[in-house]
Design an enzyme around this catalytic site. Sequence first.
Site, PDB file in Angstrom:
ATOM      1  N   ASN A 118       0.870  -1.179   0.000  1.00 18.65           N
ATOM      2  CA  ASN A 118       0.000   0.000   0.000  1.00 18.65           C
ATOM      3  C   ASN A 118       0.905   1.227   0.000  1.00 18.65           C
ATOM      4  O   ASN A 118       1.466   1.571   1.031  1.00 18.65           O
ATOM      5  CB  ASN A 118      -0.888  -0.044   1.257  1.00 18.65           C
ATOM      6  CG  ASN A 118      -1.723   1.205   1.432  1.00 18.65           C
ATOM      7  OD1 ASN A 118      -1.801   2.034   0.523  1.00 18.65           O
ATOM      8  ND2 ASN A 118      -2.353   1.331   2.594  1.00 18.65           N
ATOM      9  N   TRP A 119       1.044   1.830  -1.163  1.00 22.46           N
ATOM     10  CA  TRP A 119       1.969   2.967  -1.274  1.00 22.46           C
ATOM     11  C   TRP A 119       1.403   4.237  -0.659  1.00 22.46           C
ATOM     12  O   TRP A 119       2.115   5.228  -0.542  1.00 22.46           O
ATOM     13  CB  TRP A 119       2.338   3.191  -2.752  1.00 22.46           C
ATOM     14  CG  TRP A 119       3.411   2.261  -3.248  1.00 22.46           C
ATOM     15  CD1 TRP A 119       3.807   1.082  -2.664  1.00 22.46           C
ATOM     16  CD2 TRP A 119       4.234   2.427  -4.409  1.00 22.46           C
ATOM     17  NE1 TRP A 119       4.815   0.509  -3.397  1.00 22.46           N
ATOM     18  CE2 TRP A 119       5.096   1.313  -4.476  1.00 22.46           C
ATOM     19  CE3 TRP A 119       4.313   3.395  -5.409  1.00 22.46           C
ATOM     20  CZ2 TRP A 119       6.039   1.146  -5.491  1.00 22.46           C
ATOM     21  CZ3 TRP A 119       5.247   3.239  -6.431  1.00 22.46           C
ATOM     22  CH2 TRP A 119       6.107   2.129  -6.470  1.00 22.46           C
ATOM     23  N   LYS A 120       0.106   4.234  -0.314  1.00 22.71           N
ATOM     24  CA  LYS A 120      -0.532   5.434   0.250  1.00 22.71           C
ATOM     25  C   LYS A 120      -0.250   6.634  -0.676  1.00 22.71           C
ATOM     26  O   LYS A 120      -0.164   6.460  -1.886  1.00 22.71           O
ATOM     27  CB  LYS A 120      -0.066   5.654   1.687  1.00 22.71           C
ATOM     28  CG  LYS A 120      -0.247   4.383   2.526  1.00 22.71           C
ATOM     29  CD  LYS A 120      -0.073   4.599   3.998  1.00 22.71           C
ATOM     30  CE  LYS A 120      -0.250   3.262   4.712  1.00 22.71           C
ATOM     31  NZ  LYS A 120      -0.195   3.381   6.169  1.00 22.71           N
TER      32      LYS A 120
ATOM     33  N   GLU B 124      -7.042   4.767   7.675  1.00 22.33           N
ATOM     34  CA  GLU B 124      -6.785   6.186   7.388  1.00 22.33           C
ATOM     35  C   GLU B 124      -7.981   6.824   6.690  1.00 22.33           C
ATOM     36  O   GLU B 124      -8.181   8.035   6.785  1.00 22.33           O
ATOM     37  CB  GLU B 124      -5.497   6.315   6.557  1.00 22.33           C
ATOM     38  CG  GLU B 124      -4.260   6.081   7.423  1.00 22.33           C
ATOM     39  CD  GLU B 124      -3.040   5.547   6.698  1.00 22.33           C
ATOM     40  OE1 GLU B 124      -2.982   5.600   5.456  1.00 22.33           O
ATOM     41  OE2 GLU B 124      -2.130   5.046   7.396  1.00 22.33           O
TER      42      GLU B 124
ATOM     43  N   GLU C  13      -5.717  -4.841  10.359  1.00 22.02           N
ATOM     44  CA  GLU C  13      -4.687  -3.840  10.617  1.00 22.02           C
ATOM     45  C   GLU C  13      -5.024  -3.099  11.910  1.00 22.02           C
ATOM     46  O   GLU C  13      -5.832  -2.161  11.894  1.00 22.02           O
ATOM     47  CB  GLU C  13      -4.631  -2.825   9.465  1.00 22.02           C
ATOM     48  CG  GLU C  13      -4.307  -3.445   8.128  1.00 22.02           C
ATOM     49  CD  GLU C  13      -3.709  -2.411   7.174  1.00 22.02           C
ATOM     50  OE1 GLU C  13      -2.576  -2.629   6.739  1.00 22.02           O
ATOM     51  OE2 GLU C  13      -4.362  -1.399   6.908  1.00 22.02           O
TER      52      GLU C  13
ATOM     53  N   GLY D 266       2.291   2.127  10.824  1.00 21.37           N
ATOM     54  CA  GLY D 266       3.308   3.170  10.728  1.00 21.37           C
ATOM     55  C   GLY D 266       3.996   3.504  12.043  1.00 21.37           C
ATOM     56  O   GLY D 266       4.695   4.509  12.137  1.00 21.37           O
TER      57      GLY D 266
ATOM     58  N   SER E  69       3.098  -2.256  10.356  1.00 19.44           N
ATOM     59  CA  SER E  69       4.523  -2.363  10.669  1.00 19.44           C
ATOM     60  C   SER E  69       5.133  -3.716  10.301  1.00 19.44           C
ATOM     61  O   SER E  69       6.029  -4.212  10.992  1.00 19.44           O
ATOM     62  CB  SER E  69       4.772  -2.041  12.151  1.00 19.44           C
ATOM     63  OG  SER E  69       4.398  -0.708  12.436  1.00 19.44           O
TER      64      SER E  69
ATOM     65  N   GLY F 175       2.677  -1.199   4.262  1.00 20.13           N
ATOM     66  CA  GLY F 175       2.746   0.219   3.934  1.00 20.13           C
ATOM     67  C   GLY F 175       4.169   0.655   3.664  1.00 20.13           C
ATOM     68  O   GLY F 175       4.736   0.408   2.597  1.00 20.13           O
TER      69      GLY F 175
HETATM   70  P1  PGA Z   1       2.673   0.210   7.620  1.00 20.24           P
HETATM   71  O1  PGA Z   1       1.205   0.461   6.987  1.00 20.24           O
HETATM   72  O2  PGA Z   1       3.172  -1.090   7.040  1.00 20.24           O
HETATM   73  O3  PGA Z   1       3.471   1.396   7.189  1.00 20.24           O
HETATM   74  O4  PGA Z   1       2.485   0.115   9.111  1.00 20.24           O
HETATM   75  C1  PGA Z   1       0.328  -0.593   6.756  1.00 20.24           C
HETATM   76  C2  PGA Z   1      -0.953  -0.078   6.156  1.00 20.24           C
HETATM   77  O5  PGA Z   1      -1.426   0.999   6.567  1.00 20.24           O
HETATM   78  O6  PGA Z   1      -1.534  -0.723   5.263  1.00 20.24           O
END
Ligand code: PGA
Length: 247
Positions: free
Chosen positions: A11-13, A97, A165, A171, A210, A231
């Site tokens: 997930n590149w956000k 998010e 999640e 994050g 994470s 992420g």
């Molecule tokens: P992260 O994000 O791996 O940076 O914790 C995961 C996600 O939000 O899908």
Amino acid sequence: MTAPTPLIAGNWKMNGLTASLAEARAISEGVSGAKARVAICPPAVLIHQMSQALAGGPVLIGGQDAHTDESGAFTGDVSAEMLADAGASMVILGHSERRDGYRETDELVARKSLAALRAGLEPIVCVGETLEQRKAGQALEVVTGQVRASLPPELLGKAFAIAYEPVWAIGTGLTPSIDEIEEVHLAIRATLIEMFGDAADKAPILYGGSVKPANAAEILHAAEVGGALVGGASLKAADFLGIVRAL
Ligand code: PGA
């Protein structure tokens, strides 16, 4: 019960420019022999170019959100049909998010899941408790409630995935213990079987929050963990491939 094929999705956000296609190419070149389906979900504006850059390769492409409607007067939004047209085959829905920042409800996520089906996309529906909810002993109740309310009955027999999640693990570098992950994943599987019967065996339940090369093997081999939604560590090919190879 047949174990579902694992899915490891990046997930590149809101990260990535045209120059990041080089990273996507490096991922594509490095995943041969993977035991999982591997996907990258870049920002919507990169989907078309990425699908062309990775055409014929093993990496699937996904969106990060979709509107409920096919088209219309919704300034700034992107429909599931547009994602599919640009080259996506899946879409992340109900990420925390979006639930938090855009007030997305379970009911809206369920309608977005229907939109994904309508467009032929595989939805990856995200669920997860906050730290307050976990501390109050409500994690299982919150997560199974989200699963029940965010997945429409029309998903029966269709390809879809769940991503567990925990909001506090995203994050932050924090992760639940393996026992805690297994407890939630087993509860999600039981809920899916209640909702969809044996057909629910095919839906992978991803863990997200994470995940990095150093903890991936332990997490990916935990009971009922059918892959990962990654992420930060999906932005660099070396890290993402380290996670893919941990399976
Ligand atoms: P992260 O994000 O791996 O940076 O914790 C995961 C996600 O939000 O899908």
